[in-house]
Design an enzyme around this catalytic site. Structure first.
Site, PDB file in Angstrom:
ATOM      1  N   SER A 172      34.999  51.772  37.188  1.00 54.86           N
ATOM      2  CA  SER A 172      34.810  52.674  38.326  1.00 54.86           C
ATOM      3  C   SER A 172      35.601  53.940  38.050  1.00 54.86           C
ATOM      4  O   SER A 172      36.550  53.927  37.263  1.00 54.86           O
ATOM      5  CB  SER A 172      35.353  51.999  39.593  1.00 54.86           C
ATOM      6  OG  SER A 172      35.436  52.928  40.652  1.00 54.86           O
TER       7      SER A 172
ATOM      8  N   TYR B 206      42.399  48.048  44.391  1.00 47.65           N
ATOM      9  CA  TYR B 206      41.132  48.281  43.674  1.00 47.65           C
ATOM     10  C   TYR B 206      41.366  49.246  42.508  1.00 47.65           C
ATOM     11  O   TYR B 206      40.885  49.010  41.403  1.00 47.65           O
ATOM     12  CB  TYR B 206      40.077  48.820  44.638  1.00 47.65           C
ATOM     13  CG  TYR B 206      38.703  48.987  44.020  1.00 47.65           C
ATOM     14  CD1 TYR B 206      38.036  47.911  43.436  1.00 47.65           C
ATOM     15  CD2 TYR B 206      38.062  50.228  44.028  1.00 47.65           C
ATOM     16  CE1 TYR B 206      36.770  48.065  42.876  1.00 47.65           C
ATOM     17  CE2 TYR B 206      36.803  50.390  43.474  1.00 47.65           C
ATOM     18  CZ  TYR B 206      36.156  49.309  42.902  1.00 47.65           C
ATOM     19  OH  TYR B 206      34.912  49.460  42.341  1.00 47.65           O
TER      20      TYR B 206
HETATM   21  P1  NAP Z   1      27.999  44.291  45.369  1.00 43.69           P
HETATM   22  O1  NAP Z   1      26.583  44.419  45.773  1.00 43.69           O
HETATM   23  O2  NAP Z   1      29.012  43.832  46.368  1.00 43.69           O
HETATM   24  O3  NAP Z   1      28.032  43.377  44.074  1.00 43.69           O
HETATM   25  C1  NAP Z   1      29.115  42.609  43.674  1.00 43.69           C
HETATM   26  C2  NAP Z   1      28.557  41.451  42.875  1.00 43.69           C
HETATM   27  O4  NAP Z   1      29.647  40.719  42.303  1.00 43.69           O
HETATM   28  C3  NAP Z   1      27.760  40.487  43.736  1.00 43.69           C
HETATM   29  O5  NAP Z   1      26.589  40.131  43.034  1.00 43.69           O
HETATM   30  C4  NAP Z   1      28.680  39.291  43.888  1.00 43.69           C
HETATM   31  O6  NAP Z   1      27.862  38.131  43.976  1.00 43.69           O
HETATM   32  C5  NAP Z   1      29.437  39.348  42.570  1.00 43.69           C
HETATM   33  N1  NAP Z   1      30.724  38.687  42.592  1.00 43.69           N
HETATM   34  C6  NAP Z   1      31.791  38.968  43.364  1.00 43.69           C
HETATM   35  N2  NAP Z   1      32.792  38.130  43.100  1.00 43.69           N
HETATM   36  C7  NAP Z   1      32.338  37.291  42.122  1.00 43.69           C
HETATM   37  C8  NAP Z   1      32.891  36.203  41.420  1.00 43.69           C
HETATM   38  N3  NAP Z   1      34.135  35.765  41.663  1.00 43.69           N
HETATM   39  N4  NAP Z   1      32.138  35.579  40.481  1.00 43.69           N
HETATM   40  C9  NAP Z   1      30.884  36.001  40.225  1.00 43.69           C
HETATM   41  N5  NAP Z   1      30.301  37.019  40.849  1.00 43.69           N
HETATM   42  C10 NAP Z   1      31.028  37.646  41.796  1.00 43.69           C
HETATM   43  O7  NAP Z   1      28.543  45.712  44.839  1.00 43.69           O
HETATM   44  P2  NAP Z   1      28.006  46.738  43.747  1.00 43.69           P
HETATM   45  O8  NAP Z   1      28.126  48.067  44.382  1.00 43.69           O
HETATM   46  O9  NAP Z   1      26.727  46.301  43.172  1.00 43.69           O
HETATM   47  O10 NAP Z   1      29.186  46.623  42.676  1.00 43.69           O
HETATM   48  C11 NAP Z   1      29.002  46.026  41.404  1.00 43.69           C
HETATM   49  C12 NAP Z   1      30.171  46.445  40.505  1.00 43.69           C
HETATM   50  O11 NAP Z   1      30.208  47.873  40.445  1.00 43.69           O
HETATM   51  C13 NAP Z   1      31.540  45.997  40.977  1.00 43.69           C
HETATM   52  O12 NAP Z   1      32.331  45.654  39.867  1.00 43.69           O
HETATM   53  C14 NAP Z   1      32.095  47.255  41.654  1.00 43.69           C
HETATM   54  O13 NAP Z   1      33.508  47.273  41.661  1.00 43.69           O
HETATM   55  C15 NAP Z   1      31.513  48.328  40.748  1.00 43.69           C
HETATM   56  N6  NAP Z   1      31.427  49.649  41.349  1.00 43.69           N
HETATM   57  C16 NAP Z   1      30.763  49.849  42.531  1.00 43.69           C
HETATM   58  C17 NAP Z   1      30.730  51.131  43.073  1.00 43.69           C
HETATM   59  C18 NAP Z   1      30.055  51.432  44.389  1.00 43.69           C
HETATM   60  O14 NAP Z   1      30.311  52.506  44.962  1.00 43.69           O
HETATM   61  N7  NAP Z   1      29.192  50.571  44.904  1.00 43.69           N
HETATM   62  C19 NAP Z   1      31.356  52.190  42.405  1.00 43.69           C
HETATM   63  C20 NAP Z   1      32.001  51.948  41.207  1.00 43.69           C
HETATM   64  C21 NAP Z   1      32.025  50.676  40.684  1.00 43.69           C
HETATM   65  P3  NAP Z   1      28.235  36.747  44.684  1.00 43.69           P
HETATM   66  O15 NAP Z   1      28.921  37.095  45.978  1.00 43.69           O
HETATM   67  O16 NAP Z   1      26.906  36.086  44.851  1.00 43.69           O
HETATM   68  O17 NAP Z   1      29.119  36.039  43.715  1.00 43.69           O
END
Ligand code: NAP
Length: 255
Positions: free
Chosen positions: A139, A152
């Site tokens: 990120s 975070y």
């Molecule tokens: P999201 O929809 O909340 O996705 C998070 C995913 O991680 C879900 O599929 C969740 O699935 C899985 N997860 C969480 N804890 C887990 C665990 N212990 N084991 C296995 N799976 C796990 O959010 P997103 O926006 O797509 O984010 C995905 C990634 O991008 C993350 O690493 C986040 O930090 C990063 N990111 C997001 C943003 C943003 O603005 N959205 C910006 C920069 C970086 P389950 O709950 O089914 O396990």
């Protein structure tokens, strides 16, 4: 890379956190690009539905649980072309002085130790592929600090530095290591999770922003990184919406 859309000869891509948002979009995109995608997350129903849609493989896997990671390794097989360490997220927006230590621990566990465990376990298969790529989804919070970023920013800085360290250590191995660092991505669950299900607070994150990224934008970046020729290592790919110059510097149009 084979472009066949059926059969066991497709190169394998493992995507963690494939049950929603960026992970699900990345799984879809890599399947379109010809990979046999191993979709991993904790919600079994979601990864099973996605794997069925993509003619891929579902693994119910908590990346912090060694036995689950072992099952992921078994499902992935002996050769893995792409590993996307995407599972993770943020919890809370408290200042450091008011930090909830348990939330910090969970963020560190999932983002850092989860990425570590999955990478460590799949490295032999990535090296065996001969052209393997590890794509860590970090990120901009792993590049600069912002107020309230707390645990975070700490965890994503950890993912960033782990990526750099691994690349140094594996320079003589046929495997590439990339950090994709997105800015604001409007996914369904990221902010809801961050604010413990508070929909109003989650929606405010994106309020008035003319065009935050969507999951498919990041999936596009990951797929690009993963499909470069084998001698090309993209070290760091920062991707932000035009309206975001820095994590804390976002242009908003008043409603
Ligand atoms: P999201 O929809 O909340 O996705 C998070 C995913 O991680 C879900 O599929 C969740 O699935 C899985 N997860 C969480 N804890 C887990 C665990 N212990 N084991 C296995 N799976 C796990 O959010 P997103 O926006 O797509 O984010 C995905 C990634 O991008 C993350 O690493 C986040 O930090 C990063 N990111 C997001 C943003 C943003 O603005 N959205 C910006 C920069 C970086 P389950 O709950 O089914 O396990």
């Amino acid at each position: 890379m084979s472009t066949s859309s059926t059969g066991a000869d497709r190169p394998v891509a493992v995507v963690t956190g494939a049950s929603s948002g960026i992970g699900a979009a990345t799984a879809r995109r890599l399947a379109t690009d010809g990979f046999r995608v191993v979709c991993a997350a904790r919600r079994a129903d979601r990864v099973e539905a996605l794997a069925a849609e993509l003619d891929g493989v579902a693994v119910t896997c908590d990346v912090t649980v060694p036995a689950d990671v072992e099952r992921l390794v078994q499902a992935a097989g002996d050769r893995v072309a792409v590993l996307v360490n995407n599972a993770g997220g943020a919890l809370g927006l408290e200042p450091v002085a008011a930090a909830d230590v348990e939330k910090w621990r969970r963020m560190y566990d999932t983002n850092v130790l989860g990425t570590l465990q999955v990478t460590k376990a799949l490295l032999p298969a990535l090296v065996a592929d001969g052209e393997g790529v590890v794509v860590n989804v970090g990120s901009v919070a792993g590049l600069v600090a912002y107020e309230g970023g707390g645990g975070y920013t700490v965890a994503k800085h950890g993912v960033h530095v782990m990526t750099e360290t691994l690349r140094l250590e594996l320079v003589d191995q046929p495997v590439r290591i990339t950090l994709v660092a997105p800015g604001m991505v409007h996914t369904e669950e990221f902010s809801l999770t961050r604010f413990d299900g508070d929909r109003e607070r989650a929606d405010k994150v994106y309020e008035g922003v003319p065009g935050p990224l969507v999951a498919e934008d990041v999936a596009d970046a990951v797929a690009w990184v993963a499909t470069r020729p084998a001698h090309v290592n993209v070290d760091l790919l920062v991707i932000k919406p035009r309206a975001q110059a820095a994590p804390h510097k976002v242009h908003r149009v008043p409603s």
